[in-house]
Design a protein around this motif. Structure first.
Motif: not given
Length: 299
Positions: A89-96, A102-106, A248-250
């Protein structure tokens, strides 16, 4: 007189050049540089070795990792990396992680670019006191406000959601972001704003058409300083998220580490997936990062 002056002038020029020529460097200075170089090289080796071991273990089998041996894999394989990415499921973690970052930076750029412009350009009552309050927050450890944040998120119904992570992350970047943007905007000549005001430009138009383009290195610096900690954040994420589909990934890496029999090659592959995007992002934007820091300090 002209014929006599020319040799004198030539002689003086040669004397000046000989005086400007660097003489032989003292042996002590050369030895000092050699010592510094050796120390820095040793520090680089010590710092890079764990990273190289992580990359090496990613392309090894579990048996080869446990057995130890050479840093270079004997039979390199991509199966570990593919298995970690697809089956765990690392692909799902990566997307999260991409979504939260992205939301945080914007939001950080939108809010604190405007705040930095207000502190640097506009004149309003209480401006200095408010700016000093933001700077004082630099010395407040984030862990001290974690419990109030969790309680507030629970009251607002945000606990366990990605937005419950984004808003505290945006709030936590306030002091440094305001400081950098304020310095960058202060470095822009105020005559540009006055000229635009004479031409009839509104405050919003001046901000978006003059100040933001000229402060691009500072904006990229703020984006990097926001994205990297957000991407790697574990503590608040661990406290806030309970649904594995929102991890998320961590947190995904933590689930691998908590297995009864940890697969170290999978752990190293997961760590590599987390680290590589950050390294690539920094390498791609490092020249803007350095320029942004220098410009903010000068401002």
């Amino acid at each position: 007189m002209t014929t006599l002056a020319a040799p004198d002038a030539r002689r003086h020029t040669e004397q000046d050049r000989s005086q400007r020529r660097p003489g032989p460097r003292p042996a002590g200075r050369i030895a000092g540089r050699v010592v510094v170089f050796v120390l820095l090289a040793g520090y680089a080796v010590v710092s890079l070795y764990p990273f190289l071991w992580m990359v090496s273990a990613t392309f090894k089998t579990q048996f080869e990792v446990v057995r130890g041996g050479h840093l270079i894999p004997e039979n390199p394989t991509f199966d570990t990396l593919v298995n970690t990415w697809n089956q765990l499921n690392f692909f799902d973690y990566f997307l999260n992680s991409v979504l939260v970052t992205t939301y945080t930076v914007v939001l950080t750029l939108a809010v604190y670019a405007a705040a930095g412009y207000a502190f640097a350009v506009l004149r309003f009552k209480g401006r200095t006191a408010l700016f000093r309050m933001f700077m004082a927050l630099l010395f407040v450890p984030g862990v001290t406000v974690m419990l109030p944040i969790v309680i507030l998120e629970n009251e607002l119904g945000l606990l366990g959601t990605h937005m419950g992570l984004v808003l505290p992350f945006v709030n936590g970047t306030a002091p440094l972001s305001v400081l950098l943007m304020n310095g960058a905007f202060n470095a822009i000549p105020h005559e540009l704003r006055e000229s635009a005001r004479v031409d009839g430009a509104s405050e919003l138009r001046i901000f978006t058409s003059i100040y933001l383009p000229l402060s691009r290195p500072a904006l990229i610096t703020v984006a990097l300083l926001t994205a990297i900690p957000t991407w790697n954040e574990y503590l608040l994420t661990r406290v806030s998220l309970n649904d594995p589909s929102t991890y998320t990934l961590p947190l995904g890496l933590q689930t691998l580490a908590s297995e009864s029999v940890p697969q170290y090659n999978n752990l190293m592959a997961g760590a590599l997936i987390i680290v590589v995007p950050v390294i690539l992002l920094f390498l791609f934007l490092q020249r803007y990062f350095v320029s942004g820091l220098v410009g903010a300090v000068k401002g």
